[in-house]
Scaffold this motif. Structure first.
Motif, PDB file in Angstrom:
ATOM      1  N   ASP A  31       0.851  -1.188   0.000  1.00 59.07           N
ATOM      2  CA  ASP A  31       0.000   0.000   0.000  1.00 59.07           C
ATOM      3  C   ASP A  31       0.886   1.236   0.000  1.00 59.07           C
ATOM      4  OD1 ASP A  31       0.964   0.139   2.603  1.00 59.07           O
ATOM      5  OD2 ASP A  31      -0.965  -0.242   3.558  1.00 59.07           O
ATOM      6  N   ALA A  32       0.266   2.417   0.060  1.00 58.73           N
ATOM      7  CA  ALA A  32       1.028   3.656  -0.050  1.00 58.73           C
ATOM      8  C   ALA A  32       2.017   3.825   1.094  1.00 58.73           C
ATOM      9  CB  ALA A  32       0.070   4.850  -0.118  1.00 58.73           C
ATOM     10  N   VAL A  33       1.554   3.581   2.319  1.00 56.31           N
ATOM     11  CA  VAL A  33       2.440   3.852   3.453  1.00 56.31           C
ATOM     12  C   VAL A  33       3.597   2.864   3.512  1.00 56.31           C
ATOM     13  CG1 VAL A  33       1.115   2.511   5.164  1.00 56.31           C
ATOM     14  CG2 VAL A  33       2.501   4.472   5.897  1.00 56.31           C
ATOM     15  N   SER A  34       3.364   1.590   3.215  1.00 54.11           N
ATOM     16  CA  SER A  34       4.486   0.638   3.207  1.00 54.11           C
ATOM     17  C   SER A  34       5.466   0.987   2.090  1.00 54.11           C
ATOM     18  CB  SER A  34       3.986  -0.801   3.056  1.00 54.11           C
ATOM     19  OG  SER A  34       3.283  -0.995   1.843  1.00 54.11           O
ATOM     20  N   ALA A  35       4.940   1.468   0.963  1.00 59.23           N
ATOM     21  CA  ALA A  35       5.812   1.871  -0.144  1.00 59.23           C
ATOM     22  C   ALA A  35       6.676   3.058   0.247  1.00 59.23           C
ATOM     23  CB  ALA A  35       4.973   2.201  -1.371  1.00 59.23           C
ATOM     24  N   THR A  49       5.616  -4.628  -5.728  1.00 56.52           N
ATOM     25  CA  THR A  49       4.415  -4.957  -4.964  1.00 56.52           C
ATOM     26  C   THR A  49       4.337  -6.472  -4.767  1.00 56.52           C
ATOM     27  OG1 THR A  49       2.911  -5.272  -6.845  1.00 56.52           O
ATOM     28  CG2 THR A  49       3.215  -3.011  -6.037  1.00 56.52           C
ATOM     29  N   ALA A  50       3.604  -6.860  -3.735  1.00 56.93           N
ATOM     30  CA  ALA A  50       3.330  -8.276  -3.483  1.00 56.93           C
ATOM     31  C   ALA A  50       1.840  -8.500  -3.690  1.00 56.93           C
ATOM     32  CB  ALA A  50       3.733  -8.662  -2.066  1.00 56.93           C
ATOM     33  N   GLY A  51       1.482  -9.268  -4.699  1.00 59.97           N
ATOM     34  CA  GLY A  51       0.078  -9.523  -4.981  1.00 59.97           C
ATOM     35  C   GLY A  51      -0.626 -10.205  -3.815  1.00 59.97           C
ATOM     36  N   HIS A  52       0.056 -11.141  -3.192  1.00 59.64           N
ATOM     37  CA  HIS A  52      -0.500 -11.841  -2.036  1.00 59.64           C
ATOM     38  C   HIS A  52      -0.861 -10.833  -0.946  1.00 59.64           C
ATOM     39  CE1 HIS A  52      -0.166 -15.660   0.658  1.00 59.64           C
ATOM     40  NE2 HIS A  52      -0.876 -14.744   1.294  1.00 59.64           N
ATOM     41  N   SER A  53       0.030  -9.888  -0.698  1.00 59.87           N
ATOM     42  CA  SER A  53      -0.176  -8.907   0.370  1.00 59.87           C
ATOM     43  C   SER A  53      -1.282  -7.918   0.027  1.00 59.87           C
ATOM     44  CB  SER A  53       1.130  -8.163   0.641  1.00 59.87           C
ATOM     45  OG  SER A  53       2.151  -9.064   1.027  1.00 59.87           O
ATOM     46  N   ILE A  54      -1.338  -7.469  -1.219  1.00 63.62           N
ATOM     47  CA  ILE A  54      -2.419  -6.567  -1.621  1.00 63.62           C
ATOM     48  C   ILE A  54      -3.754  -7.292  -1.517  1.00 63.62           C
ATOM     49  CG2 ILE A  54      -3.425  -5.289  -3.557  1.00 63.62           C
ATOM     50  CD1 ILE A  54      -0.606  -4.584  -4.448  1.00 63.62           C
ATOM     51  N   ALA A  55      -3.794  -8.534  -1.976  1.00 67.81           N
ATOM     52  CA  ALA A  55      -5.031  -9.317  -1.879  1.00 67.81           C
ATOM     53  C   ALA A  55      -5.480  -9.431  -0.428  1.00 67.81           C
ATOM     54  CB  ALA A  55      -4.823 -10.701  -2.494  1.00 67.81           C
ATOM     55  N   ALA A  56      -4.549  -9.725   0.466  1.00 69.46           N
ATOM     56  CA  ALA A  56      -4.886  -9.851   1.882  1.00 69.46           C
ATOM     57  C   ALA A  56      -5.424  -8.537   2.437  1.00 69.46           C
ATOM     58  CB  ALA A  56      -3.658 -10.294   2.672  1.00 69.46           C
ATOM     59  N   SER A  57      -4.860  -7.425   1.980  1.00 73.89           N
ATOM     60  CA  SER A  57      -5.302  -6.115   2.456  1.00 73.89           C
ATOM     61  C   SER A  57      -6.750  -5.831   2.069  1.00 73.89           C
ATOM     62  CB  SER A  57      -4.396  -5.013   1.894  1.00 73.89           C
ATOM     63  OG  SER A  57      -3.069  -5.167   2.355  1.00 73.89           O
ATOM     64  N   PHE A  58      -7.170  -6.388   0.934  1.00 70.57           N
ATOM     65  CA  PHE A  58      -8.539  -6.190   0.462  1.00 70.57           C
ATOM     66  C   PHE A  58      -9.461  -7.346   0.843  1.00 70.57           C
ATOM     67  CE2 PHE A  58      -6.441  -3.192  -2.487  1.00 70.57           C
ATOM     68  CZ  PHE A  58      -7.293  -2.105  -2.356  1.00 70.57           C
ATOM     69  N   PRO A 231       5.165 -12.068   0.124  1.00 72.62           N
ATOM     70  CA  PRO A 231       4.294 -11.634   1.220  1.00 72.62           C
ATOM     71  C   PRO A 231       4.988 -11.576   2.573  1.00 72.62           C
ATOM     72  CG  PRO A 231       3.932 -13.951   0.799  1.00 72.62           C
ATOM     73  CD  PRO A 231       4.915 -13.474  -0.264  1.00 72.62           C
ATOM     74  N   LEU A 232       6.261 -11.953   2.639  1.00 81.68           N
ATOM     75  CA  LEU A 232       6.936 -12.073   3.929  1.00 81.68           C
ATOM     76  C   LEU A 232       7.107 -10.743   4.659  1.00 81.68           C
ATOM     77  CD1 LEU A 232       9.416 -14.793   2.753  1.00 81.68           C
ATOM     78  CD2 LEU A 232       7.519 -15.110   4.328  1.00 81.68           C
ATOM     79  N   PRO A 233       7.433  -9.622   3.991  1.00 77.55           N
ATOM     80  CA  PRO A 233       7.492  -8.356   4.729  1.00 77.55           C
ATOM     81  C   PRO A 233       6.166  -8.005   5.408  1.00 77.55           C
ATOM     82  CG  PRO A 233       8.660  -8.122   2.663  1.00 77.55           C
ATOM     83  CD  PRO A 233       7.961  -9.455   2.613  1.00 77.55           C
ATOM     84  N   GLN A 234       5.044  -8.253   4.740  1.00 73.00           N
ATOM     85  CA  GLN A 234       3.759  -7.984   5.374  1.00 73.00           C
ATOM     86  C   GLN A 234       3.546  -8.905   6.570  1.00 73.00           C
ATOM     87  OE1 GLN A 234      -0.079  -9.184   3.622  1.00 73.00           O
ATOM     88  NE2 GLN A 234      -0.650  -7.013   3.647  1.00 73.00           N
ATOM     89  N   ARG A 235       3.957 -10.150   6.453  1.00 74.13           N
ATOM     90  CA  ARG A 235       3.800 -11.086   7.568  1.00 74.13           C
ATOM     91  C   ARG A 235       4.607 -10.630   8.784  1.00 74.13           C
ATOM     92  NH1 ARG A 235       4.162 -16.903   4.333  1.00 74.13           N
ATOM     93  NH2 ARG A 235       2.240 -16.606   3.117  1.00 74.13           N
ATOM     94  N   VAL A 236       5.813 -10.121   8.528  1.00 70.68           N
ATOM     95  CA  VAL A 236       6.624  -9.611   9.631  1.00 70.68           C
ATOM     96  C   VAL A 236       5.942  -8.407  10.277  1.00 70.68           C
ATOM     97  CG1 VAL A 236       8.822  -8.534  10.236  1.00 70.68           C
ATOM     98  CG2 VAL A 236       8.785 -10.490   8.673  1.00 70.68           C
ATOM     99  N   ALA A 237       5.384  -7.509   9.443  1.00 72.94           N
ATOM    100  CA  ALA A 237       4.685  -6.339   9.972  1.00 72.94           C
ATOM    101  C   ALA A 237       3.451  -6.741  10.772  1.00 72.94           C
ATOM    102  CB  ALA A 237       4.294  -5.401   8.823  1.00 72.94           C
ATOM    103  N   LEU A 238       2.724  -7.730  10.271  1.00 74.53           N
ATOM    104  CA  LEU A 238       1.524  -8.183  10.978  1.00 74.53           C
ATOM    105  C   LEU A 238       1.872  -8.890  12.289  1.00 74.53           C
ATOM    106  CD1 LEU A 238      -0.597  -9.450   7.958  1.00 74.53           C
ATOM    107  CD2 LEU A 238      -0.975  -7.382   9.313  1.00 74.53           C
TER     108      LEU A 238
END
Length: 262
Positions: A31-35, A49-58, A231-238
């Motif tokens: 998303d914008a802020v992670s970017a 971008t990570a499609g897996h992570s964007i999909a999870a966000s939506f 998707p691993l950076p998003q997993r670490v953030a989560l």
């Protein structure tokens, strides 16, 4: 007055990064802020971008996000940064050439598009459609053509899967792909074989949290051009969010050294 690099210029920048002797390290965002957080780091040269992570966000499963939703998510990233953006476009959807044309219209200058182990000729034709569309748009689009020859090999032996990855990758490169992304290429001997088959500086890999996984520097020594983290950076953030919430429910407090990154 500061000017924003054009799509054409960003594509050429990404191309030069792929062709440089140093491995390109991209930390995937969603998303914008992670970017913005990643783009502000001095070592960041491009955004992916990570499609897996964007999909999870939506609220979608990986691979189940509609194209319009995917493009909307990607647009927030492109609009947030001045760096080249390479987008995860899943399998390219129904018409991969048109998907990439629409992505280029948003300012995207590269993409991962996976073959999902479709029949060989069909997979090659889809790559051909992408590169033809990009050429018509006048952009040196950096297709990081993904083959799932290893990731989806099932009961097939690893040697046969590596040979399939090389055959598909060479065909993708012949059709104009910039790189070949081979998830599952983890072990040194496997990477060496794939690099030998595709050529130095043509392989893209994903960094995974597995015992004995190679570092980015080690991949570079083997001739790998690019490493991403999906998707691993998003997993670490989560995980950090979950741990914070758990601490707060236990009468914890927000750490005093929390930076204002948003």
């Amino acid at each position: 007055m500061e000017t924003t690099p054009s799509t054409v210029d960003r594509a050429l920048t990404l191309k030069s990064l792929h062709e440089a002797p140093e491995i390109l390290r991209v930390v995937n965002v969603w998303d914008a802020v992670s970017a913005r957080v990643v783009a502000d780091l001095p070592d960041t040269k491009a955004i992916a971008t990570a499609g897996h992570s964007i999909a999870a966000s939506f609220g979608y499963d990986d691979g189940g996000m509609p194209l319009d939703v995917a493009l909307a998510g990607i647009k927030t990233v492109v609009d947030a940064v001045a760096l080249p953006v390479s987008a995860d476009l899943d399998d390219g959807y129904a018409e991969p050439g048109e998907t990439v044309r629409r992505a280029i219209g948003l300012g995207v200058v590269g993409a991962n598009v996976e073959d999902r182990l479709r029949p060989f000729d069909e997979a090659v034709a889809r790559v051909r459609a992408i590169t033809a569309a990009a050429e018509q748009e006048g952009v040196a689009f950096q297709l990081n053509a993904r083959t799932d020859a290893i990731a989806r090999r099932g009961e097939r032996g690893i040697d046969e899967s590596i040979e399939d990855a090389i055959a598909r990758g060479k065909a993708f490169l012949d059709e104009g792909a910039a790189l070949v992304f081979v998830p599952g290429a983890i072990h040194r001997e496997h990477v060496e074989r794939i690099v030998a088959g595709l050529g130095h500086g043509k392989l893209s890999v994903i960094g995974l949290p597995l015992p004995g996984v190679l570092t980015a520097a080690e991949y570079q020594e083997l001739g790998v051009a690019r490493i991403s983290y999906g998707p691993l950076p998003q997993r670490v953030a989560l995980r950090a969010l979950r741990e914070l919430a758990t601490d707060l429910y236990g009468d914890g407090v927000i750490p005093e050294d929390t930076p204002a990154l948003n």
